[in-house]
Design a protein around this motif. Structure first.
Motif, PDB file in Angstrom:
ATOM      1  N   GLU A   1       0.811  -1.213   0.000  1.00  0.00           N
ATOM      2  CA  GLU A   1       0.000   0.000   0.000  1.00  0.00           C
ATOM      3  C   GLU A   1       0.846   1.266   0.000  1.00  0.00           C
ATOM      4  O   GLU A   1       0.551   2.223  -0.716  1.00  0.00           O
TER       5      GLU A   1
ATOM      6  N   LEU B   1       0.797   4.322  -2.876  1.00  0.00           N
ATOM      7  CA  LEU B   1       0.505   5.732  -2.582  1.00  0.00           C
ATOM      8  C   LEU B   1       1.677   6.628  -2.997  1.00  0.00           C
ATOM      9  O   LEU B   1       1.482   7.748  -3.478  1.00  0.00           O
TER      10      LEU B   1
ATOM     11  N   SER C   1      -1.863  -7.445  -3.856  1.00  0.00           N
ATOM     12  CA  SER C   1      -1.814  -6.272  -4.715  1.00  0.00           C
ATOM     13  C   SER C   1      -2.602  -5.104  -4.157  1.00  0.00           C
ATOM     14  O   SER C   1      -3.542  -5.271  -3.375  1.00  0.00           O
ATOM     15  N   ALA C   2      -2.193  -3.908  -4.549  1.00  0.00           N
ATOM     16  CA  ALA C   2      -2.934  -2.690  -4.244  1.00  0.00           C
ATOM     17  C   ALA C   2      -2.953  -1.852  -5.503  1.00  0.00           C
ATOM     18  O   ALA C   2      -1.991  -1.856  -6.270  1.00  0.00           O
ATOM     19  N   SER C   3      -4.051  -1.146  -5.753  1.00  0.00           N
ATOM     20  CA  SER C   3      -4.112  -0.316  -6.945  1.00  0.00           C
ATOM     21  C   SER C   3      -4.831   0.986  -6.653  1.00  0.00           C
ATOM     22  O   SER C   3      -5.640   1.081  -5.727  1.00  0.00           O
ATOM     23  N   VAL C   4      -4.506   2.004  -7.440  1.00  0.00           N
ATOM     24  CA  VAL C   4      -5.153   3.303  -7.298  1.00  0.00           C
ATOM     25  C   VAL C   4      -5.204   3.953  -8.676  1.00  0.00           C
ATOM     26  O   VAL C   4      -4.320   3.751  -9.500  1.00  0.00           O
ATOM     27  N   GLU C   5      -6.304   4.680  -8.929  1.00  0.00           N
ATOM     28  CA  GLU C   5      -6.437   5.417 -10.177  1.00  0.00           C
ATOM     29  C   GLU C   5      -6.455   6.907  -9.898  1.00  0.00           C
ATOM     30  O   GLU C   5      -6.950   7.338  -8.856  1.00  0.00           O
ATOM     31  N   GLY C   6      -5.947   7.722 -10.821  1.00  0.00           N
ATOM     32  CA  GLY C   6      -5.982   9.155 -10.625  1.00  0.00           C
ATOM     33  C   GLY C   6      -5.839   9.875 -11.947  1.00  0.00           C
ATOM     34  O   GLY C   6      -5.797   9.222 -12.983  1.00  0.00           O
ATOM     35  N   PRO C   7      -5.687  11.153 -12.020  1.00  0.00           N
ATOM     36  CA  PRO C   7      -5.647  11.993 -10.816  1.00  0.00           C
ATOM     37  C   PRO C   7      -7.082  12.195 -10.313  1.00  0.00           C
ATOM     38  O   PRO C   7      -8.008  11.888 -11.033  1.00  0.00           O
TER      39      PRO C   7
ATOM     40  N   MET D   1      -1.738  26.634 -12.339  1.00  0.00           N
ATOM     41  CA  MET D   1      -1.579  25.322 -11.686  1.00  0.00           C
ATOM     42  C   MET D   1      -2.635  25.052 -10.614  1.00  0.00           C
ATOM     43  O   MET D   1      -3.141  23.941 -10.484  1.00  0.00           O
TER      44      MET D   1
ATOM     45  N   GLN E   1      -5.064  21.881 -10.348  1.00  0.00           N
ATOM     46  CA  GLN E   1      -5.034  21.012  -9.181  1.00  0.00           C
ATOM     47  C   GLN E   1      -6.446  20.799  -8.615  1.00  0.00           C
ATOM     48  O   GLN E   1      -6.844  19.673  -8.322  1.00  0.00           O
TER      49      GLN E   1
ATOM     50  N   HIS F   1      -8.302  18.612 -10.799  1.00  0.00           N
ATOM     51  CA  HIS F   1      -7.887  17.240 -10.521  1.00  0.00           C
ATOM     52  C   HIS F   1      -8.628  16.689  -9.297  1.00  0.00           C
ATOM     53  O   HIS F   1      -9.156  15.599  -9.318  1.00  0.00           O
TER      54      HIS F   1
ATOM     55  N   ARG G   1     -12.145  15.801  -9.970  1.00  0.00           N
ATOM     56  CA  ARG G   1     -12.288  14.654 -10.866  1.00  0.00           C
ATOM     57  C   ARG G   1     -11.757  13.376 -10.232  1.00  0.00           C
ATOM     58  O   ARG G   1     -11.899  12.299 -10.801  1.00  0.00           O
ATOM     59  N   ARG G   2     -11.125  13.499  -9.105  1.00  0.00           N
ATOM     60  CA  ARG G   2     -10.408  12.388  -8.491  1.00  0.00           C
ATOM     61  C   ARG G   2     -11.280  11.132  -8.374  1.00  0.00           C
ATOM     62  O   ARG G   2     -12.306  11.116  -7.701  1.00  0.00           O
ATOM     63  N   ILE G   3     -10.849  10.080  -9.038  1.00  0.00           N
ATOM     64  CA  ILE G   3     -11.652   8.864  -9.058  1.00  0.00           C
ATOM     65  C   ILE G   3     -11.461   8.095  -7.755  1.00  0.00           C
ATOM     66  O   ILE G   3     -12.395   7.604  -7.152  1.00  0.00           O
ATOM     67  N   ASP G   4     -10.191   8.004  -7.359  1.00  0.00           N
ATOM     68  CA  ASP G   4      -9.890   7.472  -6.043  1.00  0.00           C
ATOM     69  C   ASP G   4     -10.393   6.064  -5.787  1.00  0.00           C
ATOM     70  O   ASP G   4     -10.933   5.764  -4.728  1.00  0.00           O
ATOM     71  N   ILE G   5     -10.230   5.231  -6.783  1.00  0.00           N
ATOM     72  CA  ILE G   5     -10.568   3.832  -6.566  1.00  0.00           C
ATOM     73  C   ILE G   5      -9.369   3.149  -5.955  1.00  0.00           C
ATOM     74  O   ILE G   5      -8.328   3.022  -6.596  1.00  0.00           O
ATOM     75  N   ARG G   6      -9.453   2.762  -4.732  1.00  0.00           N
ATOM     76  CA  ARG G   6      -8.360   2.060  -4.082  1.00  0.00           C
ATOM     77  C   ARG G   6      -8.788   0.622  -3.825  1.00  0.00           C
ATOM     78  O   ARG G   6      -9.818   0.373  -3.208  1.00  0.00           O
ATOM     79  N   LYS G   7      -8.004  -0.257  -4.326  1.00  0.00           N
ATOM     80  CA  LYS G   7      -8.319  -1.682  -4.170  1.00  0.00           C
ATOM     81  C   LYS G   7      -7.120  -2.390  -3.565  1.00  0.00           C
ATOM     82  O   LYS G   7      -5.983  -2.121  -3.942  1.00  0.00           O
ATOM     83  N   VAL G   8      -7.390  -3.325  -2.673  1.00  0.00           N
ATOM     84  CA  VAL G   8      -6.326  -4.225  -2.237  1.00  0.00           C
ATOM     85  C   VAL G   8      -6.852  -5.651  -2.297  1.00  0.00           C
ATOM     86  O   VAL G   8      -8.067  -5.877  -2.222  1.00  0.00           O
TER      87      VAL G   8
ATOM     88  N   LEU H   1     -11.565   0.198  -1.016  1.00  0.00           N
ATOM     89  CA  LEU H   1     -11.445   0.888   0.264  1.00  0.00           C
ATOM     90  C   LEU H   1     -11.781   2.368   0.108  1.00  0.00           C
ATOM     91  O   LEU H   1     -11.644   2.933  -0.970  1.00  0.00           O
TER      92      LEU H   1
ATOM     93  N   GLN I   1      -8.244   6.429   1.993  1.00  0.00           N
ATOM     94  CA  GLN I   1      -6.891   6.020   2.349  1.00  0.00           C
ATOM     95  C   GLN I   1      -6.790   4.508   2.592  1.00  0.00           C
ATOM     96  O   GLN I   1      -7.684   3.895   3.140  1.00  0.00           O
ATOM     97  N   PHE I   2      -5.648   3.933   2.154  1.00  0.00           N
ATOM     98  CA  PHE I   2      -5.298   2.610   2.660  1.00  0.00           C
ATOM     99  C   PHE I   2      -4.978   2.788   4.132  1.00  0.00           C
ATOM    100  O   PHE I   2      -4.492   3.835   4.547  1.00  0.00           O
TER     101      PHE I   2
END
Lengths: 236, 236, 236, 236
Positions: free
Chosen positions: B197, B201, B230-236, C1, C5, C8, C11-18, C49, C52-53
């Motif tokens: 993780e 990040l 595994s850990a994954s993240v999409e952005g921005p 900038m 920012q 960003h 739009r932040r998708i913020d898909i966190r997978k573990v 998740l 945050q992880f």
């Protein structure tokens, strides 16, 4: 040219083999704790034929396999080879069966634990049966903890030990695995390459001093390097 | 039944795709240091068709690929997709090219070093081109040395970081790899699971603060566990 | 900038997978003829998740799997997902189980016949359970016999049909396979490419007219070409 | 027990091998039409050691490979083996290099055609160099057209012929491939199993009557059966 040709003829090796490969097949194997275990095997069967092919009936390989369905063990393996040799009119018959074998220790809620071991049995029958049993055992990756002055904790897989044996008497798969695992400490610290050799000699010593084996081969592979580093030894 | 049927009709997604997959093909890609690099790709090509299939000429996929032989880059990728769309009368065209890419630093006798990076380019063309570039980077396995108070030495492979990006402007493959590698320290000590993780990040932060990327995805995998963590993240 | 920012951020998708992947695991599945069938699965488990992880306890994935050992079916799949979501404090939980399934028809001496079908079950639980069942069915390669005026004889494998479905009600795996196989004639003669599309539409029609499926996807692949030729359709 | 032990000692085979396996490496090979061809190889290197392992320097394998980078051919293969034997103080050295090789005939617009052949070179050096060259050649799947009274049209891949040879003199890879391909007609009609044997004998005859080969092995595999059907023969 004539002489060369006759030389060729006299040297002619003439090994003709036909067979079937990669048959995916459900099998039932012996399990010391639970009597039997069903698993999924990949099966290869082939025979050595006399000088000419003669339109081998390939479908017979699978027919023979089907006749012994659900009764797969060291005894039926011999019978399958006998039948292959006879029905295909062959000089020798070969059977290879590769399958995952699982140890399962049901010792209460949440404590079931199932480790996979890739096994292989290779039988050849010409005049006598020659049987080789093979098992692949994961070697734990130990990481020394700097906070605890080098105490080693198992964490992941460092590599594998693949042991092939010819047996002097029956042995449960569990016994073979336990014998080898007892001699494997987690691998940590510097020197993963030299560790390959140490581990190989260590298991060599274990198997060489046991009367159960008339022959063995040990291959140790470190798989954490992008490529594999391996050492092997045959004995006794 | 009638109502359900009409409901079905109105919901009908009707995505029809045809294509070819796993074509092994020699390609020439751009290489910053050496101008070009020849490698071996696995190619997938497919198109979305209107409601009915109409006897698609599958051989055209390979014909189009052959026309652009030896000139494969981001520009020709666009042209290939245009031609696929037009010649196969399709609503959209897709092209995926996976290949190993090698960095080679010839800096004197015995010091050549060649690291393999598995890359992939996926282009889709409906009205506009959508291009995703992907690279897989090995993460070194660090082992802390108890004799040197926890100094970490790289030794083997701990896992991989797979980064997929959509680009705002051209970037050499070398630049993308260097950007990610600079943020990866060897992994050692306890906590390989939590390390997955942290690393995820860390690279998320690196890519998220760079204007070159309109989108990215990071997948970190620890491959030393028998299975993958595994850990994954999409952005921005 | 600053503007970019904040853009960003919004739009932040913020898909966190573990999760854990490729766990080799022995499972017991339902079998209409024999009640249950033991096979070997490859299991993937992961969770989505919140932002945050937080040091996910990866070992819990395997602990949960172990608790349901020996009782794997559509009902326990739902319970496993519930427990994953709860114990890992996740927004969504995903479970994928791939395994070979064998049909075995013991109808007398020598006539046992065992065909392998690669199956997959993918369950996702956010608010509601979403379950997709997938099966891969071999398509026989027919060869027309010139001596018998074009009579087609099955001989080998021409390709595969992979069908994924969402079910309106329970269906035995055997029923799903039979439904699809009944619509597949051996493929022979010229036109293997166009045959891919025909077969795809044929199975589309079969599944589209059956109330058992709320969604399906059909992928037909011809694997006798060095590369694959494929066609796919989604419905209803 | 003492006697058995001494028996063991006298029979002791004591084959100790160390090495590295599955190194992915870019290589340049000879190409008759285009002088050289860059491709991607998988490399195995190992040595036989005298009785004891002594902390082999595994990194030397890759160092030696790097020194010969970009100059890979039959001559450098011999030099690599010499250096392996010397620097690792070994009784024998072995090198295996597997790579895809592409024939490309640029004969005008749209007519580029690129066929992949999987090749392998295995060199062993004890006192003398022993070199085996291997190539895998796809066998076209012919389908007889009932409308044209059994005319056979190539359509897809029926299987492969894998030929291994020891050479009496230099031969271009292109010459070896052409020699074998000239003897392979598309396979159609009934009898795919018997066809395996026919094809094997046919290539046996071709290679056996050619002075270029001091030894050869032919393996024919039909891959359209779910499992493989194979026949093999060694000569001369």
């Amino acid at each position: 040219m004539k002489d060369i040709q006759s030389l060729h003829d006299s040297r002619r090796i003439d090994i003709r083999k036909v067979g079937v490969k990669n048959i995916s097949y459900p099998i039932t194997v012996l399990d010391r704790a639970r009597k039997t275990q069903q698993t999924v095997a990949s099966v290869n069967m082939y025979v050595n034929l006399p000088h000419q092919f003669k339109g081998t009936h390939m479908s017979r390989f699978v027919e023979i396999l089907n006749r012994f369905h659900g009764r797969f063990n060291l005894e039926t393996l011999h019978l399958i080879l006998e039948e292959m040799k006879q029905r295909l009119d062959a000089e020798a018959a070969h059977l290879e069966i590769a399958f995952p074998y699982f140890f399962s220790s049901d010792s209460g809620k949440d404590s079931f634990c199932s480790q996979r071991y890739d096994c292989r049995m290779s039988g050849s029958l010409q005049q006598q049966l020659d049987l080789v049993v093979e098992v692949e055992i994961p070697v734990p990756l130990g990481v020394s903890d700097p906070l605890q002055a080098g105490v080693i904790q198992a964490e992941g897989v460092w590599g594998t030990v693949r042991v092939s044996v010819r047996l002097n008497h029956f042995l449960w798969m569990e016994e073979l695995i336990t014998l080898i695992e007892d001699g494997i400490a987690p691998v940590a610290g510097s020197g993963s390459a030299s560790r390959v050799e140490e581990l190989c000699l260590q298991i060599d010593a274990t198997l060489g001093s046991d009367d159960a084996f008339s022959w063995y081969k040990v291959v140790v592979e470190n798989i954490t390097s992008g490529y594999s580093i391996s050492a092997s030894v045959e004995g006794p």
